[in-house]
Write a protein that holds these residues in place. Structure first.
Motif, PDB file in Angstrom:
ATOM      1  N   MET A   7      66.978  63.389 -17.204  1.00 46.90           N
ATOM      2  CA  MET A   7      66.743  63.298 -15.739  1.00 46.90           C
ATOM      3  C   MET A   7      67.508  62.283 -14.738  1.00 46.90           C
ATOM      4  O   MET A   7      67.946  62.854 -13.954  1.00 46.90           O
ATOM      5  N   SER A  41      54.717  68.350 -21.783  1.00 43.58           N
ATOM      6  CA  SER A  41      53.804  67.874 -20.907  1.00 43.58           C
ATOM      7  C   SER A  41      53.269  66.628 -21.208  1.00 43.58           C
ATOM      8  O   SER A  41      53.143  65.639 -20.630  1.00 43.58           O
ATOM      9  N   ILE A  86      55.772  63.933 -20.523  1.00 43.45           N
ATOM     10  CA  ILE A  86      56.178  63.700 -18.796  1.00 43.45           C
ATOM     11  C   ILE A  86      54.999  62.797 -18.761  1.00 43.45           C
ATOM     12  O   ILE A  86      54.944  62.121 -17.762  1.00 43.45           O
ATOM     13  N   LYS A 141      54.900  59.425 -16.593  1.00 44.12           N
ATOM     14  CA  LYS A 141      54.201  59.038 -15.512  1.00 44.12           C
ATOM     15  C   LYS A 141      53.326  57.827 -15.493  1.00 44.12           C
ATOM     16  O   LYS A 141      53.235  56.784 -14.808  1.00 44.12           O
ATOM     17  N   LEU A 152      58.366  57.658 -13.868  1.00 43.04           N
ATOM     18  CA  LEU A 152      58.674  58.658 -12.791  1.00 43.04           C
ATOM     19  C   LEU A 152      57.352  59.045 -12.136  1.00 43.04           C
ATOM     20  O   LEU A 152      56.249  58.745 -12.589  1.00 43.04           O
ATOM     21  N   ASP A 153      57.471  59.673 -10.984  1.00 39.50           N
ATOM     22  CA  ASP A 153      56.412  60.230 -10.275  1.00 39.50           C
ATOM     23  C   ASP A 153      56.534  61.661 -10.375  1.00 39.50           C
ATOM     24  O   ASP A 153      57.675  62.372 -10.229  1.00 39.50           O
ATOM     25  N   VAL A 154      55.394  62.542 -10.423  1.00 44.90           N
ATOM     26  CA  VAL A 154      55.426  64.093 -10.289  1.00 44.90           C
ATOM     27  C   VAL A 154      55.039  64.558  -8.702  1.00 44.90           C
ATOM     28  O   VAL A 154      53.850  64.308  -8.647  1.00 44.90           O
ATOM     29  N   ASN A 183      57.442  71.441  -9.881  1.00 50.30           N
ATOM     30  CA  ASN A 183      57.329  70.060  -9.906  1.00 50.30           C
ATOM     31  C   ASN A 183      58.945  69.404  -9.594  1.00 50.30           C
ATOM     32  O   ASN A 183      59.956  69.717 -10.056  1.00 50.30           O
ATOM     33  N   TYR A 193      60.371  65.855  -9.995  1.00 52.66           N
ATOM     34  CA  TYR A 193      60.455  64.317 -10.786  1.00 52.66           C
ATOM     35  C   TYR A 193      61.139  63.409 -10.136  1.00 52.66           C
ATOM     36  O   TYR A 193      62.590  63.572  -9.857  1.00 52.66           O
ATOM     37  N   CYS A 194      60.637  62.441  -9.595  1.00 49.21           N
ATOM     38  CA  CYS A 194      61.305  61.245  -8.843  1.00 49.21           C
ATOM     39  C   CYS A 194      61.142  60.126  -9.844  1.00 49.21           C
ATOM     40  O   CYS A 194      60.018  59.635 -10.070  1.00 49.21           O
ATOM     41  N   LEU A 195      62.358  59.843 -10.335  1.00 48.07           N
ATOM     42  CA  LEU A 195      62.535  58.623 -11.227  1.00 48.07           C
ATOM     43  C   LEU A 195      62.150  57.423 -10.373  1.00 48.07           C
ATOM     44  O   LEU A 195      62.485  57.108  -9.173  1.00 48.07           O
ATOM     45  N   LYS A 209      62.762  59.537  -2.495  1.00 46.43           N
ATOM     46  CA  LYS A 209      61.983  60.828  -2.585  1.00 46.43           C
ATOM     47  C   LYS A 209      62.085  61.997  -1.699  1.00 46.43           C
ATOM     48  O   LYS A 209      61.159  62.447  -1.222  1.00 46.43           O
TER      49      LYS A 209
END
Length: 172
Positions: A73, A102, A105, A109, A114-116, A123, A125-127, A144
Motif C-alpha cells: 500500500m 481480511s 487488514i 487497523k 491504517l484506517d479503512v 474500501n 485504505y488510508c495509511l 484522506k
C-alpha cells in the motif's frame, strides 16, 4: 513564401512525465524549461517517521502478510496516503484467501497502521501519516481526500464481460 491555401499548423503541447536516470539507475522526474534544458525535480520518496519505524519492523517480523500488505500500500498509495483496492486484487497479488487478507487488514487497523473508509461497496485504505508520508510534512493534513484505485487485469476483464452482457441485453 507560404502558400495562402495551406492552413497554418497549430502546435499542441502535451504535458508528459519525463525522467532522468541517476548514477544508481534511479528514475528522477524532470521538467523542461523554455530553453529546452532539463530541470530536476524532487525524487520520488516516502518519509518514514523514525519514532514509529520500529513498529513497522516489528510488524514484518510478527505478521509478515500484514507487513507486506502495508508495504504494498505504501508503494501504490497516492500523494495523500490513500489507496482503493479490492480483496480480489489483493488475493491475486498475495495468493491468499479473502478471509486471510481480511484478518491482516484488521490487524493493521487495530495497530493503527491504517484506517479503512467506505466508498459505496469499496474500501479506501488510508495509511497512517504519522508512520509514512508521501509528500512534504506541511501537507500532512490532507491525508484522506482522494485515492488511487488499483485494478488487476482480471478485475478489468470481468467488468468488461459484465458490460458486454448489459449491452447485449439492451440491444435485444
Amino acid at each position: 513564401m507560404q502558400d495562402s491555401n495551406i492552413p497554418e499548423q497549430k502546435q499542441f503541447h502535451v504535458k508528459t512525465q519525463q525522467f532522468a536516470v541517476d548514477e544508481f539507475g534511479n528514475q528522477l522526474p524532470v521538467s523542461v524549461d523554455e530553453n529546452g534544458e532539463f530541470i530536476e525535480k524532487n525524487a520520488f520518496f516516502f518519509q518514514f517517521n523514525k519514532g514509529t519505524y520500529p513498529a513497522v519492523r516489528k510488524l514484518l517480523l510478527d505478521y509478515p502478510l500484514a507487513g507486506n500488505i502495508f508495504l504494498f500500500m505504501v508503494e501504490n498509495m497516492d500523494n495523500t496516503n490513500a489507496l482503493m483496492i479490492s480483496f480480489q486484487a489483493m488475493g491475486e497479488i498475495f495468493g491468499r484467501t479473502r478471509q486471510c487478507l481480511s484478518k491482516a487488514i484488521k490487524h493493521l487497523k487495530a495497530h493503527n497502521f491504517l484506517d479503512v473508509l467506505k466508498s459505496g461497496n469499496s474500501n479506501v485504505y488510508c495509511l497512517n501519516a504519522n508512520i509514512v508520508w508521501h509528500r512534504s510534512r506541511d501537507n500532512i493534513k490532507f491525508a484522506k481526500f482522494k485515492a488511487n484505485v488499483y485494478l488487476t487485469y482480471n478485475e478489468q476483464m470481468s467488468k468488461e464481460k459484465k458490460l458486454k452482457k448489459v449491452f447485449s441485453k439492451a440491444l435485444k
